[in-house]
Design an enzyme around this catalytic site. Structure first.
Site, PDB file in Angstrom:
ATOM      1  N   ASP A 172      43.008  59.633  56.584  1.00 31.92           N
ATOM      2  CA  ASP A 172      42.520  58.367  56.159  1.00 31.92           C
ATOM      3  C   ASP A 172      43.565  57.392  56.653  1.00 31.92           C
ATOM      4  O   ASP A 172      44.826  57.527  56.780  1.00 31.92           O
ATOM      5  CB  ASP A 172      42.725  58.432  54.757  1.00 31.92           C
ATOM      6  CG  ASP A 172      42.269  57.184  53.879  1.00 31.92           C
ATOM      7  OD1 ASP A 172      41.286  57.001  54.078  1.00 31.92           O
ATOM      8  OD2 ASP A 172      43.165  56.603  53.207  1.00 31.92           O
ATOM      9  N   GLU A 193      40.504  58.048  61.058  1.00 33.22           N
ATOM     10  CA  GLU A 193      40.102  56.574  60.575  1.00 33.22           C
ATOM     11  C   GLU A 193      40.854  55.469  60.913  1.00 33.22           C
ATOM     12  O   GLU A 193      41.803  55.294  60.338  1.00 33.22           O
ATOM     13  CB  GLU A 193      39.684  56.870  59.067  1.00 33.22           C
ATOM     14  CG  GLU A 193      38.783  55.378  58.602  1.00 33.22           C
ATOM     15  CD  GLU A 193      39.446  54.838  57.221  1.00 33.22           C
ATOM     16  OE1 GLU A 193      38.730  54.021  56.697  1.00 33.22           O
ATOM     17  OE2 GLU A 193      40.807  55.108  57.025  1.00 33.22           O
TER      18      GLU A 193
HETATM   19  C1  NOJ Z   1      39.883  54.299  53.593  1.00 28.25           C
HETATM   20  C2  NOJ Z   1      38.923  54.954  52.801  1.00 28.25           C
HETATM   21  O1  NOJ Z   1      37.589  55.308  53.519  1.00 28.25           O
HETATM   22  C3  NOJ Z   1      38.653  54.160  51.411  1.00 28.25           C
HETATM   23  O2  NOJ Z   1      37.561  54.733  50.832  1.00 28.25           O
HETATM   24  C4  NOJ Z   1      40.135  53.792  51.039  1.00 28.25           C
HETATM   25  O3  NOJ Z   1      39.551  53.247  49.977  1.00 28.25           O
HETATM   26  C5  NOJ Z   1      41.258  53.478  51.907  1.00 28.25           C
HETATM   27  N1  NOJ Z   1      41.177  54.218  52.980  1.00 28.25           N
HETATM   28  C6  NOJ Z   1      42.538  53.430  51.249  1.00 28.25           C
HETATM   29  O4  NOJ Z   1      42.865  54.981  51.246  1.00 28.25           O
END
Ligand code: NOJ
Length: 554
Positions: free
Chosen positions: A213, A270
């Site tokens: 993440d 991500e």
């Molecule tokens: C990316 C995640 O996919 C999202 O759902 C989340 O709100 C943010 N990161 C913060 O962790």
């Protein structure tokens, strides 16, 4: 073009990975929220669908301020979702079916309920407890102004002032996301070693990989300078908290851990960074995959898509890493709506960019485009990610009553942006309404009482109905994935572009395989080709608008 041998290379070079948003997948215990046992009950469905791997969104204990992306303990399971024993059984059963298992890791921030953050609040400024997070004194005469001008991704300032133990207003802490998501200080060695322990904990339980993440966020520019302009996602303008060089050191250390385990354990980033920056995350001593957000961000437009596909392949050339194609996830509007309304996938800050003109939304056209997009994505070189419900052609739910919205974005945007709940509505498994269309094993859970309410027409998309319909979107995904598995030239490997005019995308893959996607007037297909699968009916030997086809060329 040479025919590659897929089994000779790591699974993640070709895998189709299915993302499970656990809260909305399947509820086994009747509390209106999905859970681990619910997922286990759906493994046969996933096997039948034909995916190679599953990725489960955060399932750790969490107060759920951002539905699990606010973790209070990285080495356990949220009690509402089950136990570690349930999780272990799920991992093992997925493996027994030949399905790889990816968990989500959230290293940029914890929950404000995490023991470490509670200890930091109780401790003094300058203490080792505070050093695990980003605490700073405020500016202004009495420290009443935030330390800098950074803004939270969900809206509002990225700093929150705390009340010290003596009852006076004190330091500020950084939260790039919700107030309940304090950012870790990755310059702190305890933070680094804790996350290495977390990785080993899950690797020991058998997971094959981690979706990381905010993979571009952990390191902040020294001195935390003010930001000049808030940059758009994917833009070349660099914010002082995104895409700092220091993050790569973390991935090099993590890669060593992955490689110390048998099998091909991996990380997928991500990282919302410009295409020019993405290759850095994919260096051979760093991560295996990184979501291709340039692709996700593309509107339904032949030129934009083709340009972005070519550009991302070119950028990755030197890395040796495959691209990871993705159109949907739990953060973006469903592609049925996006493709219909000519919307981008990322950088959304208001309902118009998120949903377009609702009065003009045409679900028939959106579905046609979404189906064509599926064949496009699954034929491109590399791996692909499918988000739960994408295979059912679910549209975005745009009429969730305001008092039922739960995304922190809704509140933090000052109630101007409804946020991401519309792509997180519980899955309709059965046309029968009972148990929120089969989402819950309990008949006491209804369409309206599930954690997010389902819309009136949700039964139209039910999996059990689509299973019986050879023309359904589910049937299309099953067929495409089956062909992909049997087709040695799909997945990672070579691509050769076919010139098919400005309103089409066409390319060849090894084995005389071709994919054509048409965005304009009827397009004549090559003579003598055999149709393997099409996203809609053909017009004789022509491909109609918003339709894609896989062909075996003569
Ligand atoms: C990316 C995640 O996919 C999202 O759902 C989340 O709100 C943010 N990161 C913060 O962790």
């Amino acid at each position: 073009m040479n025919l590659p041998v897929r089994s000779d290379r790591p699974w993640w070079r070709d895998a189709v990975t299915y993302q499970i948003y656990i809260r909305s997948y399947a509820d086994s215990n009747g509390d209106g929220k999905g859970d681990v046992e619910g997922i286990r009950s759906r493994l046969p469905y996933l096997k039948e669908l034909g995916v190679d791997a599953i990725w489960i969104t955060p399932w750790y204990p969490s107060p759920q301020n951002d539905h699990g992306y606010d973790v209070s303990n990285y080495m356990d399971i949220e009690p509402d979702y089950g136990t570690l024993a349930d999780a272990t059984r799920l991992i093992n059963e997925a493996h027994a079916l030949g399905i790889k298992f990816i968990v989500d890791i959230v290293p940029n921030h914890s929950s404000s309920d995490h023991e470490w953050f509670k200890a930091a609040l109780a401790a003094k400024p300058g203490s080792p407890e505070r050093d695990r997070y980003m605490f700073r004194d405020g500016k202004g005469e009495n420290g009443e102004l935030p330390p800098n001008n950074w803004e939270a991704v969900f809206g509002g300032p990225a700093w929150e002032r705390v009340i010290e133990a003596d009852g006076t207003p004190g330091q500020w802490y950084l939260h790039l996301f919700a107030v309940e998501q304090p950012d870790f200080n990755w310059e702190n060695s305890e933070v680094r070693s804790h996350f290495e322990d977390v990785l080993k904990f899950w690797l020991d339980l058998g997971v094959d990989g981690f979706r990381i993440d905010v993979a571009h966020g952990m390191i902040k520019e020294a001195g935390l300078p003010d930001m000049e302009v808030a940059p758009d996602l994917l833009s070349e303008i660099k914010a002082p908290y995104w895409d700092q060089d220091g993050v790569h050191e973390i991935y090099r250390a993590w890669r060593k851990i992955f490689d110390s385990y048998p099998g091909h354990r991996m990380g997928v980033a991500e990282a919302w960074v410009p295409a020019t920056s993405l290759p850095k995350y994919l260096r051979e001593d760093e991560l295996a995959n990184s979501f291709n957000f340039l692709f996700l961000d593309s509107k339904w437009d032949a030129d934009i898509l083709k340009t972005n596909i070519k550009r991302s392949l070119k950028e990755l050339e030197g890395t040796g890493a495959p691209s990871s194609w993705v159109f949907e996830n739990h953060d973006v509007t469903r592609k049925v709506n996006r493709f219909d309304q000519g919307l981008r996938g990322g950088g959304v800050a208001n309902p118009k960019d998120r949903w377009g003109d609702l009065e003009k939304f045409d679900i028939t056209r959106g579905t046609r485009r979404a189906r064509a997009g599926a064949l496009l994505m699954l034929a491109l070189p590399g791996g692909a990610y499918i988000y739960q419900g994408e295979e059912l052609g679910l549209p975005e739910v745009t009429d969730i009553p305001h008092d039922r919205l739960t995304d922190p974005r809704w509140k933090m945007s000052g109630y101007t942006d409804p946020g991401r709940d519309g792509c997180r509505v519980p899955i309709p498994w059965t046309a029968d309404e009972k148990g929120a269309h089969g989402f819950s094993a309990s008949a006491l859970v209804t369409k309206l009482s599930a954690w997010l309410p389902q819309p009136q027409n949700w039964g139209d998309f039910a999996a059990d109905m689509q299973e019986k319909d050879a023309n359904s979107t589910l049937a299309l995904y099953r067929t495409a994935l089956k062909i992909r598995r049997g087709e040695a030239g799909l997945g990672d490997g070579e691509i050769e572009w076919i010139e098919a005019g400005p309103t089409a995308i066409a390319f060849k893959r090894p084995g005389n395989f071709a994919c054509y996607v048409n965005f304009g007037a009827d397009l004549p297909l090559p003579a003598g080709a055999k149709v393997l699968v099409a996203s809609g009916s053909l017009n004789g030997n022509s491909l109609p608008v918003d339709t894609a086809v896989w062909l075996r060329l003569k």
